[in-house]
Scaffold this motif. Structure first.
Motif, PDB file in Angstrom:
ATOM      1  N   UNK A   1       0.856  -1.190   0.000  1.00  0.00           N
ATOM      2  CA  UNK A   1       0.000   0.000   0.000  1.00  0.00           C
ATOM      3  C   UNK A   1       0.890   1.238   0.000  1.00  0.00           C
ATOM      4  N   UNK A   2       0.294   2.399  -0.225  1.00  0.00           N
ATOM      5  CA  UNK A   2       1.066   3.643  -0.305  1.00  0.00           C
ATOM      6  C   UNK A   2       1.305   4.290   1.055  1.00  0.00           C
ATOM      7  N   UNK A   3       1.068   3.557   2.123  1.00  0.00           N
ATOM      8  CA  UNK A   3       1.409   4.093   3.436  1.00  0.00           C
ATOM      9  C   UNK A   3       2.903   4.345   3.531  1.00  0.00           C
ATOM     10  N   UNK A   4       3.269   5.473   4.091  1.00  0.00           N
ATOM     11  CA  UNK A   4       4.665   5.831   4.329  1.00  0.00           C
ATOM     12  C   UNK A   4       4.830   6.183   5.796  1.00  0.00           C
ATOM     13  N   UNK A   5       6.059   6.305   6.233  1.00  0.00           N
ATOM     14  CA  UNK A   5       6.283   6.687   7.619  1.00  0.00           C
ATOM     15  C   UNK A   5       5.632   8.037   7.932  1.00  0.00           C
ATOM     16  N   UNK A   6       5.705   8.965   6.976  1.00  0.00           N
ATOM     17  CA  UNK A   6       5.090  10.276   7.183  1.00  0.00           C
ATOM     18  C   UNK A   6       3.577  10.151   7.327  1.00  0.00           C
ATOM     19  N   UNK A   7       2.957   9.353   6.472  1.00  0.00           N
ATOM     20  CA  UNK A   7       1.517   9.182   6.552  1.00  0.00           C
ATOM     21  C   UNK A   7       1.102   8.444   7.829  1.00  0.00           C
ATOM     22  N   UNK A   8       1.874   7.436   8.202  1.00  0.00           N
ATOM     23  CA  UNK A   8       1.566   6.710   9.431  1.00  0.00           C
ATOM     24  C   UNK A   8       1.601   7.651  10.631  1.00  0.00           C
TER      25      UNK A   8
ATOM     26  N   UNK B   1      -4.801   2.715   6.054  1.00  0.00           N
ATOM     27  CA  UNK B   1      -4.719   2.532   4.605  1.00  0.00           C
ATOM     28  C   UNK B   1      -6.062   2.822   3.947  1.00  0.00           C
ATOM     29  N   UNK B   2      -7.149   2.342   4.553  1.00  0.00           N
ATOM     30  CA  UNK B   2      -8.479   2.598   3.992  1.00  0.00           C
ATOM     31  C   UNK B   2      -8.724   4.094   3.840  1.00  0.00           C
TER      32      UNK B   2
END
Length: 510
Positions: A51-58, A305-306
């Protein structure tokens, strides 16, 4: 403390990387974005690395969870406090699995023991020889039992279900007649599942089932009927003896009710020990969800992610593909769970939501779906996040090549969606950078299925909390039913011309 609006602004401004770039920048991405749960008799791997989750997004979503009061909302739900404010009640499905207010857990245990007694009495022949059960319900009263029975009660060379269960939900008489054709009325029991015991589709089907027993020569047709309900008095008034009424709490919602007396047909099909293991598998996920914070909390991670795909990338659907025939009904089950829970346009306090809510959940079974809808997933213009669900151990005794090909295709599809492929011929080019997550179960057992369902319940709840909505009401299903009741009662005047014309054409109105 940062408010949710500021958190969303931060998330919307986060840098967006391609999947290839995310993997290239992090050798440990697979390990860090995967996690394992052990519900009791085998592990379940949850891989969200594609998925496109990144540390910044998390980090941004963890801040959003804090601002939205996720920890407090989780405690309210799991402790049996009022998690459903619009209806003024708790949401106590986890109490059916042993986690909740002490009195609610005790009540659930007592109801389970009552159900166990009836299940074992039927299996032991107290009601004569019973080979078939027709389970009548709709919505959560049917989708959950149908999923569990389809997944867990398939015959093998060594085992066959003690009772053959047929789940009927549709008011269309063809569905009920098909069940009649498959059953011998002399050896059949009927289960009527309705929280209120007033649901028109269920009660109409139930009346026809009793009539079928009577017309087939069964001397005491009501003596072959079991009620599964939160309104036991109504079941007794309908004609069912109190000893065959299996209650459950009013605070258990329909789409969360499989763990309660609504699970009676599952216990009939797989035995009480199997049903107990099913509850234990769900409870293992409950404990993880209750005791784990932030990104390490796997249902919360899935919700991150959703929300990323709906809120930040504009995706309006989420696809679920079960690469196992036993889980063929899982996408259908998730449709109700997710869309009825989170398909809302207002917050829990009645204010406009102001952003997208739940996406449309859809899906199918691999490898069938590869030859039907995967064209759009690979080369269409609409981005669709995909969940793949697979099981390491097959549910059959045929050549192992069957299962090897099945799993190979599952993993290959995720790889292809991400990687894509360049081609000078645009019609043969694949853009890639398309997301997927994979859930890989060691085996399909009652505990594993219980864990899978509980994971998605908590994922749905986490989505709701971060959006600020109430996932436990469902007023959106009422209006159409009210109008249908008006028409049936001859009170349906003043509809639009199109509806009036359809009623006349169908012979429902002069």
């Amino acid at each position: 403390m940062t408010n949710t609006a500021d958190c969303w602004t931060r998330l919307e401004q986060a840098e967006r990387e391609t999947l290839k770039a995310l993997f290239a920048a992090d050798d440990g991405r697979v390990g860090r974005y995967s996690g394992t749960l052990a519900p009791g008799d085998g592990d379940i791997l949850f891989d969200w690395s594609k998925t496109h989750l990144s540390d910044e997004l998390v980090a941004g979503f963890e801040a959003l969870a804090q601002a939205a009061g996720f920890d407090a909302a989780r405690e309210v739900m799991l402790s049996g406090d009022m998690a459903n404010p619009t209806e003024g009640r708790a949401a106590e499905h986890t109490a059916q699995r042993g986690i909740g207010a002490d009195e609610s857990v005790a009540e659930a245990d007592a109801f389970h023991m009552r159900m166990r007694g009836l299940v074992e009495a039927i299996h032991d022949g107290v009601f004569g020889q019973i080979r078939h059960l027709i389970h009548i319900g709709i919505g959560g009263s049917a989708l959950g039992p149908a999923l569990a029975i389809n997944a867990l009660a398939r015959p093998t060379a060594e085992w066959r279900a003690p009772v053959d269960v047929h789940v009927v939900s549709n008011i269309d008489g063809n569905a009920l007649e098909a069940a009649f054709e498959a059953c011998d009325p002399a050896t059949t029991m009927i289960a009527v599942a309705s929280k209120t015991f007033t649901t028109i589709e269920t009660m109409t089907n139930a009346a026809s089932a009793v009539q079928w027993l009577e017309e087939s020569g069964v001397s005491d047709p009501y003596g072959k009927v079991v009620a599964l309900t939160a309104s036991p008095d109504k079941a007794v008034e309908w004609g069912i003896d109190e000893t065959r009424v299996l209650p459950f709490s009013e605070s258990v919602g329909g789409r969360y009710s499989l763990w309660s007396s609504i699970g009676f047909p599952v216990a009939m099909a797989i035995g009480w020990d199997g049903f107990a293991a099913f509850l234990d598998g769900a409870a293992a996920v409950d404990r993880h969800f209750a005791d784990t914070d932030g990104f390490a909390n796997l249902p919360l991670r899935a919700a991150f992610a959703d929300l990323m795909y709906v809120q930040l990338r504009g995706c309006q659907t989420r696809a679920v593909f079960a690469y196992d025939e036993r889980l063929g009904l899982f996408p259908d089950y998730l449709q109700q769970l997710e869309m009825e829970s989170n398909g809302k346009s207002v917050t829990a306090d009645g204010k406009p939501l102001g952003r997208q809510s739940a996406p449309i959940t859809w899906g199918g079974v691999g490898t069938d779906a590869q030859h039907a809808v995967f064209q759009l997933l690979h080369q269409g213009t609409i981005e669709v996040p995909v969940d793949f669900i697979a099981v390491k151990q097959p549910g059959h005794d045929l050549d192992p090549a069957h299962h090897a090909i099945l799993l190979t295709n599952c993993f290959a599809q995720g790889a292809a969606l991400m990687a894509g492929k360049e081609n000078d011929d645009a019609a043969r080019a694949y853009p890639g950078n398309r997301p997927s997550a994979t859930i890989l179960c060691d085996a399909m057992t009652p505990a594993t299925l219980g864990a899978l369902i509980a994971f998605h319940e908590h994922r749905t709840f986490a989505n709701a909390v971060l959006l600020g909505i109430n996932p436990f009401d469902q007023f959106g299903v009422e209006l159409g039913k009210q109008i249908a009741n008006q028409i049936a009662a001859g009170e349906g005047d003043g509809f639009d011309p199109g509806t009036e014309a359809l009623l006349a054409a169908a012979g429902l109105k002069d």
